[in-house]
Enzyme design. Structure first.
Site, PDB file in Angstrom:
ATOM      1  N   PHE A 128       9.279  36.524  10.502  1.00  0.00           N
ATOM      2  CA  PHE A 128      10.340  35.848  11.243  1.00  0.00           C
ATOM      3  C   PHE A 128       9.761  34.774  12.164  1.00  0.00           C
ATOM      4  O   PHE A 128      10.496  33.935  12.683  1.00  0.00           O
ATOM      5  CB  PHE A 128      11.166  36.864  12.032  1.00  0.00           C
ATOM      6  CG  PHE A 128      11.518  38.078  11.219  1.00  0.00           C
ATOM      7  CD1 PHE A 128      11.935  37.944   9.897  1.00  0.00           C
ATOM      8  CD2 PHE A 128      11.397  39.358  11.743  1.00  0.00           C
ATOM      9  CE1 PHE A 128      12.233  39.056   9.121  1.00  0.00           C
ATOM     10  CE2 PHE A 128      11.697  40.473  10.971  1.00  0.00           C
ATOM     11  CZ  PHE A 128      12.117  40.329   9.666  1.00  0.00           C
TER      12      PHE A 128
ATOM     13  N   SER B 195       7.505  46.581  19.712  1.00  0.00           N
ATOM     14  CA  SER B 195       6.640  46.378  18.554  1.00  0.00           C
ATOM     15  C   SER B 195       5.537  45.365  18.830  1.00  0.00           C
ATOM     16  O   SER B 195       4.442  45.464  18.310  1.00  0.00           O
ATOM     17  CB  SER B 195       7.455  45.899  17.353  1.00  0.00           C
ATOM     18  OG  SER B 195       8.386  46.873  16.966  1.00  0.00           O
TER      19      SER B 195
ATOM     20  N   ASP C  56       7.801  49.424   5.569  1.00  0.00           N
ATOM     21  CA  ASP C  56       8.970  48.538   5.632  1.00  0.00           C
ATOM     22  C   ASP C  56       9.112  47.700   4.364  1.00  0.00           C
ATOM     23  O   ASP C  56      10.208  47.274   4.020  1.00  0.00           O
ATOM     24  CB  ASP C  56       8.898  47.601   6.848  1.00  0.00           C
ATOM     25  CG  ASP C  56       9.528  48.231   8.085  1.00  0.00           C
ATOM     26  OD1 ASP C  56      10.236  49.244   7.946  1.00  0.00           O
ATOM     27  OD2 ASP C  56       9.309  47.708   9.188  1.00  0.00           O
TER      28      ASP C  56
ATOM     29  N   GLU D 266      15.477  33.980  16.155  1.00  0.00           N
ATOM     30  CA  GLU D 266      14.118  33.433  16.178  1.00  0.00           C
ATOM     31  C   GLU D 266      14.109  31.910  16.247  1.00  0.00           C
ATOM     32  O   GLU D 266      13.251  31.323  16.916  1.00  0.00           O
ATOM     33  CB  GLU D 266      13.353  33.915  14.945  1.00  0.00           C
ATOM     34  CG  GLU D 266      13.121  35.432  14.889  1.00  0.00           C
ATOM     35  CD  GLU D 266      14.325  36.231  14.403  1.00  0.00           C
ATOM     36  OE1 GLU D 266      15.308  35.619  13.932  1.00  0.00           O
ATOM     37  OE2 GLU D 266      14.283  37.476  14.494  1.00  0.00           O
TER      38      GLU D 266
ATOM     39  N   ARG E   5      -2.094  44.461  17.520  1.00  0.00           N
ATOM     40  CA  ARG E   5      -0.977  44.010  18.377  1.00  0.00           C
ATOM     41  C   ARG E   5      -1.156  44.488  19.817  1.00  0.00           C
ATOM     42  O   ARG E   5      -0.729  43.830  20.762  1.00  0.00           O
ATOM     43  CB  ARG E   5       0.369  44.456  17.812  1.00  0.00           C
ATOM     44  CG  ARG E   5       0.472  45.951  17.623  1.00  0.00           C
ATOM     45  CD  ARG E   5       1.775  46.339  16.955  1.00  0.00           C
ATOM     46  NE  ARG E   5       1.712  47.698  16.454  1.00  0.00           N
ATOM     47  CZ  ARG E   5       2.743  48.521  16.412  1.00  0.00           C
ATOM     48  NH1 ARG E   5       3.917  48.130  16.838  1.00  0.00           N
ATOM     49  NH2 ARG E   5       2.604  49.729  15.925  1.00  0.00           N
TER      50      ARG E   5
ATOM     51  N   ARG F 251      -0.020  45.598  12.542  1.00  0.00           N
ATOM     52  CA  ARG F 251       0.583  46.838  12.987  1.00  0.00           C
ATOM     53  C   ARG F 251      -0.348  48.051  12.935  1.00  0.00           C
ATOM     54  O   ARG F 251      -0.257  48.923  13.796  1.00  0.00           O
ATOM     55  CB  ARG F 251       1.815  47.114  12.124  1.00  0.00           C
ATOM     56  CG  ARG F 251       2.459  48.448  12.391  1.00  0.00           C
ATOM     57  CD  ARG F 251       3.750  48.598  11.584  1.00  0.00           C
ATOM     58  NE  ARG F 251       4.457  49.806  11.959  1.00  0.00           N
ATOM     59  CZ  ARG F 251       4.376  50.952  11.285  1.00  0.00           C
ATOM     60  NH1 ARG F 251       3.620  51.055  10.214  1.00  0.00           N
ATOM     61  NH2 ARG F 251       5.046  52.014  11.692  1.00  0.00           N
TER      62      ARG F 251
ATOM     63  N   HIS G 158       2.639  42.357  12.741  1.00  0.00           N
ATOM     64  CA  HIS G 158       3.061  43.002  11.490  1.00  0.00           C
ATOM     65  C   HIS G 158       2.861  42.084  10.281  1.00  0.00           C
ATOM     66  O   HIS G 158       3.679  42.050   9.367  1.00  0.00           O
ATOM     67  CB  HIS G 158       4.520  43.442  11.578  1.00  0.00           C
ATOM     68  CG  HIS G 158       4.763  44.557  12.566  1.00  0.00           C
ATOM     69  ND1 HIS G 158       4.359  44.500  13.869  1.00  0.00           N
ATOM     70  CD2 HIS G 158       5.370  45.757  12.429  1.00  0.00           C
ATOM     71  CE1 HIS G 158       4.714  45.616  14.496  1.00  0.00           C
ATOM     72  NE2 HIS G 158       5.319  46.407  13.652  1.00  0.00           N
TER      73      HIS G 158
END
Ligand code: TPP
Ligand code: MG
Lengths: 283, 320
Positions: free
Chosen positions: B89, B43, B123, B64, B16, B173, B115
Site C-alpha cells: 500500500f 503493525s 496473509d 494511503e 519493523r 514482518r 511487511h
C-alpha cells in the site's frame, strides 16, 4: 435451494462462527472479529437470498453474484461457500496454509469456486461489482450484484469514486452493504478517522440507503435484505448500512477491535467454542 | 549440522521493530521529524513515537494516497514526514502520488514500508509485494534502502532522517536473526563487504543477507570461498564495491526477496554489462505471485533460502 427456517439459518450461523474460530486458531493467523459479526449476513445471503449456482461459473450469467471487498473476512466467506456447496467443507482445514486454494485473502488463480476477483487490498471491490452489474445490464440479465465492504474501508478514496459513478450511471441492480461495526485495526472508527454521518454521505452521493439496525439478528437481516431487493431497479444503487458487532457470538470477543486480526489461543478457543453449539458438524 | 558461520546471533527480532525504535530516536533528536500512518500503527511499530509526540503524529485512516499527499505538504512546510504502511500500500497503491508529489517534486518524504516480500507469510499474495524495489528504484530522485536485520534497520532509519530527499525504506514482518552490530553507522549508498572471498560474490539485500551468510559457510565447507556483500542501498547503487568485488571473484549471485524482474539483480546486471561482463545468477522470485504459508516454507518453495544461494553460486562458478 429450498427455503430454510430462521432457526435453521441461525444454526448455520453458529457453525460458521465455529469454523472461523477453528480456522484462524489452526494457523494462528487471520481475522476472526469481522466474520463473527457478519455471520448472519453471510448465511442470510447464501442460504436465503442469492439466486446462485454452486456449480461455479466465472461469468455468473443468470445468477446473483456476491463480491467480498473487505477480503480479510475470508474465513467467514470460505465457511459459507463450503457450507453451501461450492467446495468440500474438509478443505477449510487448509486455510492459510502452503499450497491451499484458501488463501489468506481471497484469490482467483488457485480457482477456488465462488471467488471472482482477488481482494485484500481494501477499497477496490465496489468498483468491480459495479462493472459486473453493468455487464448484466448490457446482457439484459435481471439478476443482482451484491458487495460487502468494511466501514473502515470507506476511508479509501476509490470507494467514493465508485459511489459517484454508480449513481451517475444508474446502476440500480447493485446492492452494496457496509459492515457498520464501528471498528478497524487501530481502534474504533470514530477515533481513527471519523466516518461521521454515513447515511447522509451515501444519500448525498445519490444512493438509496437502507438501514439494517439489527445486523446480528437473523430475522432483521432477512427483512433488511428483502427490503433492499425491493429498492433495487428504481434508478438508484442501493446501500445497506448493516449495524453489526465485531466478534459477535463470543462474549469475550464482542464489540472490540482487539479481535480484528488476532487468533485465539488454545484456551480461548475452547472457551469460545463452548458458547457455540456444533450444529452441522465441524470440518 | 553445525556450520562455521562468520556472523552469528543470539537474538531474533523483526526489522519493523528496528524501524519503530529508530523512528522514536529520530523524533527525539529532531523536532521536525513527524509521523503518519494509515491504520497500521501497531503493525508498523509507530506507537511509541505517537505516544511521546502526539502533536507530531497523524493517523490518516485507511487512505494511503491521501497520506502521501499530506506528507508532501508537511515536507514543504519544513517537516520530515515518515509515512508508514504495508509495502504494497506504500508503493503500488500510491505510485502516481509518490511519483508526482514526492519524487518529481523532490520532497523530503520518507516512505516507510513494512511487511514487504514473501516473509509476510499467511496473509498471502495480495499483501506480499515483490515489485516494490523495482517501482521505487525507477523513480528519479528516489533513494531505495532495504536493510537486513533489526540493528541495520534502526541505523538506516536514523540515517534517512538526516538525509535530505525522498527515501523508500523497506522492512519486514518476521522475527529474524540480529547479526549486525548495534552500534553500526549506516552510510546511505555504501555497500558493506561482510565476508571476504575469492571465488564468487554474493550480493544480498534485506532478509536474504542472513541467508547469504549461511550460504557462505555451506560453500566454504565444500572449498568454495564466497564474498558476501550487503547491499542495503539499492539506489544509489555502490558501483565501486560491486565492480571491485566481481573483478576479483569473476562471477556473482544476487539474492533478494523480490521479483527477479526489476530487482537488485537487474541493477547489478546493468552495472556488470556496462563495465565488466561476468556471469551473474539470480536468487529471487521468477515472475510469479506469492501465496499463504509460513516465511520459511515460502522462502523454500520460491527458491530464496541459503540452499538456493549455494546452488546459484555453483551455477555462476561453472560459467566462469
Ligand atoms: C489498502 C489497504 N490498506 C490497509 C490495509 C490493512 N488493513 C486490513 S483490514 C484493515 C481495517 C479495515 O477496517 P474495516 O473495513 O472497518 O474492517 P474491520 O476491522 O471492521 O474488519 C486495514 C487497515 C489493507 N488491507 N488494504
Ligand atoms: Mg469495521
Amino acid at each position: 435451494m429450498e427455503k430454510q427456517s430462521i432457526e435453521q439459518l441461525q444454526k448455520i450461523c453458529t457453525q460458521l462462527r465455529r469454523d472461523v474460530l477453528r480456522m484462524v486458531h489452526a494457523v494462528q493467523s487471520g481475522h476472526p472479529g469481522a466474520p463473527l459479526g457478519c455471520a448472519e449476513f453471510f448465511v442470510a445471503l447464501y442460504f436465503d437470498q442469492l439466486r446462485h449456482n454452486p456449480d461455479f461459473k466465472m461469468n455468473g450469467k443468470g445468477e446473483d453474484l456476491f463480491f467480498l471487498s473487505n477480503g480479510h473476512l475470508s474465513a467467514g466467506w470460505y465457511s459459507v461457500l463450503s457450507r453451501s456447496g461450492y467446495f468440500p467443507v474438509a478443505e477449510l482445514k487448509t486455510f492459510r496454509k502452503l499450497n491451499s486454494r484458501l488463501q489468506g485473502h481471497p484469490a482467483t488463480h488457485e480457482h477456488l469456486p465462488g471467488i471472482r476477483v482477488a481482494s485484500g487490498s481494501l477499497g477496490q471491490g465496489l468498483s468491480v461489482a459495479i462493472g459486473v452489474a453493468q455487464a448484466k445490464k448490457i446482457d439484459k440479465d435481471d439478476h443482482l450484484v451484491y458487495v460487502l465492504m468494511g466501514d473502515g474501508e470507506l476511508q479509501e478514496g476509490q470507494v467514493w469514486e465508485a459511489a459517484m459513478y454508480a449513481a451517475h450511471h444508474k446502476v440500480d441492480n447493485l446492492i452494496a452493504t457496509v459492515d457498520y461495526n464501528g471498528q478497524q485495526i487501530d481502534g474504533p472508527t470514530d477515533k481513527i478517522m471519523d466516518l461521521m454521518n454515513l447515511k447522509a454521505k451515501w444519500e448525498a452521493f445519490g444512493w438509496e440507503v437502507n438501514e439494517i439496525k439489527e445486523g446480528n439478528d437473523m430475522k432483521s437481516v432477512i427483512a433488511g435484505l428483502e427490503k433492499a431487493k425491493s429498492l433495487a431497479g428504481k434508478g438508484k444503487p442501493v446501500l445497506n448500512l448493516l449495524y453489526t458487532e465485531m466478534g459477535f457470538g463470543v462474549d469475550f470477543m464482542v464489540g472490540t477491535h482487539k479481535w480484528h486480526g488476532s487468533p485465539p489461543n488454545d484456551e480461548q478457543l475452547a472457551k469460545a467454542l463452548g458458547q457455540l453449539e456444533e450444529t452441522l458438524g465441524d470440518y | 549440522m553445525s556450520l562455521d558461520l562468520k556472523f552469528t546471533y543470539t537474538e531474533k527480532k523483526d526489522t519493523r521493530s528496528g524501524f519503530g525504535d529508530g523512528f522514536l530516536e529520530a523524533g527525539r533528536k529532531n523536532p521536525n521529524v513527524v509521523g503518519l500512518c494509515a491504520d497500521l500503527i501497531g503493525s508498523l511499530k509507530m506507537g511509541d513515537f505517537q505516544k511521546e509526540f502526539p502533536d507530531r503524529f497523524f493517523q490518516t485512516g485507511i487512505a494511503e494516497a491521501n497520506m502521501i499527499g499530506i506528507s508532501a505538504g508537511l515536507a514543504i512546510g519544513g517537516k520530515i514526514p515518515f509515512a508508514g504502511t504495508f509495502a504494497n500500500f506504500a508503493t503500488g497503491r500510491v505510485y502516481d502520488q509518490i511519483r508526482q508529489s514526492v519524487a518529481y517534486s523532490d520532497k523530503n518524504v520518507k516512505i516507510c514500508a513494512s511487511h514487504a516480500g514473501l516473509t509476510l507469510g499467511e496473509d498471502g499474495a495480495t499483501h506480499q509485494i515483490l515489485e516494490d524495489l523495482g517501482m521505487m528504484k525507477m523513480l528519479p530522485h528516489m533513494t531505495v534502502i532495504n536493510p537486513c536485520d533489526y540493528n541495520q534497520t534502526k541505523a538506516a532509519t536514523l540515517a534517512i532522517a538526516e538525509y535530505e530527499g525522498p527515501v523508500y525504506l523497506r522492512f519486514g514482518r518476521p522475527s529474524w536473526p540480529i547479526f549486525t552490530p548495534a552500534d553500526q553507522k549506516f552510510e546511505i549508498g555504501k555497500a558493506w563487504k561482510m565476508i571476504d572471498g575469492k571465488d564468487v560474490t554474493i550480493f544480498a539485500t534485506g532478509h536474504l543477507v542472513w541467508e547469504a551468510v549461511v550460504a557462505e559457510a555451506m560453500l566454504r565447507e565444500e572449498g568454495i570461498y564466497a564474498e558476501v556483500i550487503n547491499i542495503h542501498t539499492i539506489k544509489p547503487l555502490d558501483l565501486e564495491a560491486i565492480l571491485g568485488s566481481v573483478k576479483k571473484t569473476g562471477c556473482a549471485v544476487s539474492a533478494e526477496e523480490h521479483q527477479v524482474n526489476g530487482g537488485l539483480g537487474d541493477s547489478i546486471a546493468q552495472t556488470l554489462s556496462r563495465n565488466y561482463p561476468a556471469p551473474l545468477e539470480y536468487v529471487g522470485v521468477n515472475d510469479s505471485f506469492g501465496e499463504s504459508g509460513t516465511p520459511t516454507q515460502l522462502l523454500e518453495k520460491y527458491g530464496l533460502n541459503a540452499e538456493n544461494i549455494v546452488k546459484a553460486a555453483k551455477r555462476a562458478l561453472a560459467r566462469k
